[in-house]
Structures are given as C-alpha cells and as structure tokens.
Design a protein around this motif. Structure first.
Motif, short mmCIF file in Angstrom:
data_model
loop_
_atom_site.label_atom_id
_atom_site.label_comp_id
_atom_site.label_asym_id
_atom_site.label_seq_id
_atom_site.Cartn_x
_atom_site.Cartn_y
_atom_site.Cartn_z
N LEU A 74 0.83 -1.07 -0.03
CA LEU A 74 -0.09 0.11 -0.11
C LEU A 74 0.78 1.15 -0.08
CD1 LEU A 74 -2.68 -1.01 2.06
CD2 LEU A 74 -2.92 -0.59 -0.37
N LYS A 75 1.84 1.23 0.69
CA LYS A 75 2.97 2.39 0.81
C LYS A 75 3.36 2.41 -0.79
CE LYS A 75 4.83 2.24 5.08
NZ LYS A 75 6.01 1.83 6.07
N GLN A 76 3.47 1.46 -1.74
CA GLN A 76 3.85 1.74 -3.07
C GLN A 76 2.84 2.34 -3.81
OE1 GLN A 76 4.88 -2.20 -4.03
NE2 GLN A 76 7.05 -1.96 -3.64
N VAL A 77 1.43 2.27 -3.51
CA VAL A 77 0.15 2.73 -4.09
C VAL A 77 -0.23 4.17 -3.64
CG1 VAL A 77 -2.30 2.16 -4.57
CG2 VAL A 77 -0.62 0.48 -4.49
N PHE A 78 -0.08 4.48 -2.41
CA PHE A 78 -0.51 5.65 -1.57
C PHE A 78 0.84 6.59 -1.32
CE2 PHE A 78 -3.99 2.82 -1.00
CZ PHE A 78 -5.18 3.38 -1.30
N ASN A 79 0.55 7.90 -1.81
CA ASN A 79 1.64 8.73 -1.61
C ASN A 79 1.15 10.07 -0.68
OD1 ASN A 79 3.77 7.53 -3.16
ND2 ASN A 79 2.09 7.63 -4.69
N LYS A 80 1.92 10.76 -0.02
CA LYS A 80 1.58 11.72 0.65
C LYS A 80 0.76 12.69 -0.24
CE LYS A 80 5.56 11.59 3.98
NZ LYS A 80 6.66 12.17 4.34
N ASP A 81 1.18 13.00 -1.35
CA ASP A 81 0.39 14.07 -2.49
C ASP A 81 -1.03 13.32 -2.99
OD1 ASP A 81 1.42 11.98 -4.14
OD2 ASP A 81 2.49 13.54 -5.40
N ARG A 82 -1.35 12.48 -2.25
CA ARG A 82 -2.48 11.70 -2.60
C ARG A 82 -2.78 11.36 -3.94
NH1 ARG A 82 -7.20 14.83 0.84
NH2 ARG A 82 -6.12 14.44 2.85
N THR A 83 -1.56 10.90 -4.61
CA THR A 83 -1.40 10.22 -5.81
C THR A 83 -1.34 8.79 -5.91
OG1 THR A 83 0.83 10.63 -6.10
CG2 THR A 83 -0.71 12.29 -7.18
N PHE A 84 -1.78 8.05 -6.73
CA PHE A 84 -1.63 6.46 -6.70
C PHE A 84 -0.41 6.08 -7.81
CE2 PHE A 84 -5.94 7.33 -5.17
CZ PHE A 84 -5.98 6.52 -4.08
N ARG A 85 0.12 5.25 -7.36
CA ARG A 85 1.29 4.59 -8.30
C ARG A 85 0.96 3.23 -8.35
NH1 ARG A 85 3.78 9.02 -8.82
NH2 ARG A 85 5.02 10.11 -7.42
N PRO A 86 0.11 2.70 -9.20
CA PRO A 86 -0.32 1.23 -9.26
C PRO A 86 0.91 0.49 -9.69
CG PRO A 86 -1.50 2.64 -10.78
CD PRO A 86 -0.47 3.79 -10.22
N LYS A 87 0.88 -0.74 -8.80
CA LYS A 87 2.23 -1.54 -8.99
C LYS A 87 1.88 -2.34 -10.49
CE LYS A 87 3.34 -4.83 -5.99
NZ LYS A 87 3.38 -5.63 -4.97
N ARG A 88 2.65 -2.22 -11.34
CA ARG A 88 2.85 -2.78 -12.61
C ARG A 88 4.33 -3.50 -12.94
NH1 ARG A 88 -0.60 1.83 -15.14
NH2 ARG A 88 -2.54 1.20 -14.33
N LYS A 89 4.33 -4.22 -13.79
CA LYS A 89 5.65 -5.12 -14.45
C LYS A 89 6.20 -3.79 -15.07
CE LYS A 89 3.84 -9.44 -14.53
NZ LYS A 89 3.59 -10.70 -15.17
N PHE A 90 5.61 -2.69 -15.39
CA PHE A 90 6.24 -1.50 -16.30
C PHE A 90 6.42 -0.44 -15.35
CE2 PHE A 90 1.79 -2.06 -17.77
CZ PHE A 90 1.32 -0.77 -17.29
N GLU A 91 6.77 0.68 -15.71
CA GLU A 91 7.10 2.03 -14.90
C GLU A 91 5.81 2.49 -14.26
OE1 GLU A 91 9.17 4.77 -12.85
OE2 GLU A 91 10.27 3.11 -14.32
N PRO A 92 5.48 2.69 -12.95
CA PRO A 92 4.30 3.18 -12.61
C PRO A 92 4.11 4.43 -12.98
CG PRO A 92 6.07 2.45 -10.69
CD PRO A 92 6.87 2.46 -12.10
N THR A 93 2.84 4.78 -12.93
CA THR A 93 2.31 6.17 -13.61
C THR A 93 1.33 6.72 -12.44
OG1 THR A 93 1.92 5.22 -15.57
CG2 THR A 93 0.82 7.22 -15.25
N ALA A 94 1.52 7.98 -12.11
CA ALA A 94 1.21 8.91 -11.00
C ALA A 94 -0.26 9.04 -11.57
CB ALA A 94 1.96 9.95 -10.67
N LEU A 95 -1.17 8.86 -10.66
CA LEU A 95 -2.56 9.21 -10.74
C LEU A 95 -3.28 9.96 -9.65
CD1 LEU A 95 -3.57 5.85 -12.60
CD2 LEU A 95 -3.08 7.96 -13.65
N SER A 96 -4.03 10.95 -10.00
CA SER A 96 -5.10 11.34 -8.87
C SER A 96 -5.98 10.24 -8.29
CB SER A 96 -5.77 12.49 -9.42
OG SER A 96 -6.61 12.17 -10.26
#
Length: 130
Positions: A5-27
């Motif tokens: 979950l730390k990999q997904v939730f960030n302080k800036d409230r963006t999400f970084r989905p765990k994937r086999k490729f480069e994560p993409t920051a999303l609101s």
C-alpha cells in the motif's frame, strides 16, 4: 501501512499502481475511475465470469477475483485515511462502516485477500468487527 500500500498511496494523494512496467502517478479520482472501468470489463468478461448454467469458471477465476478485491480494499483505505472526516460530516459513517464490515467478513471468510493487505486498517477493523 503495508509495503504494497505504501507503493500505491503517497503523501500527495496520488496513486502509483504496481505494474511490471514503470508506475504512473494518478490522482485518486483518476485511479478510482480507471479501477472501476477495469473491474467492469473483468466482470462483463464471459471468459472470467460465465453467466450460462453449466459453464465452468476458468482456472484463473480466483486470481482475478482476489485482484479485484485487493484493489477495492485500496479504495476503502483511501477513504478511511483521507476522507473519513467528510464521510462523518455527511452522516454516512455508519453506512461506510457497515459496507466495510461486510467486505471484511466476506474476504476473510473465503480467504480472498492476503492478511497483510488488511494491515493498514487493522486497528479500525478490530474495533468494528469484533
């Protein structure tokens, strides 16, 4: 909070989905919109969720179901961590808690999620569900 979950939730409230490729920051709203679209596609896929009597479920059914539920759990975590004050202001606290309790009992009864995924809300869960 678990490492996953730390990999997904960030302080800036963006999400970084765990994937086999480069994560993409999303609101958070964009992540949830994409998540709900993805879940709808999975549920409507007859090869994963057959609707005809006698059609067997695929070998990957449990894997897909668990992935759907673990991602929905992330939505609960986000709401509880970042928006529960607003939920309370709207008078919806009991409704959200009941929804979470049903979710929690369902995934634990049928072993549909890794228990470490439930860690972020463990204290709240123990107060509500036991």
């Amino acid at each position: 909070m678990s490492l996953a979950l730390k990999q997904v939730f960030n302080k800036d409230r963006t999400f970084r989905p765990k994937r086999k490729f480069e994560p993409t920051a999303l609101s958070a709203p964009k992540y949830m919109s994409l998540l709900m679209d993805w879940i709808e596609v999975q549920i409507n896929n007859e090869n994963i969720f057959p609707t005809n009597v006698g059609t067997p479920f695929p070998k990957t059914f449990m894997q897909v179901a668990k992935k759907i539920l673990s991602r929905l759990f992330r939505v609960f975590v986000h709401v509880y961590i970042h928006h529960f004050d607003r939920v309370s202001q709207m008078g919806a606290e009991a409704h959200v808690n009941t929804c979470y309790k049903h979710f929690y009992y369902f995934v634990t009864e049928f072993n549909l999620t890794d228990h470490k995924e439930l860690e972020p809300l463990k204290e709240m869960t123990s107060r509500m569900c036991h």
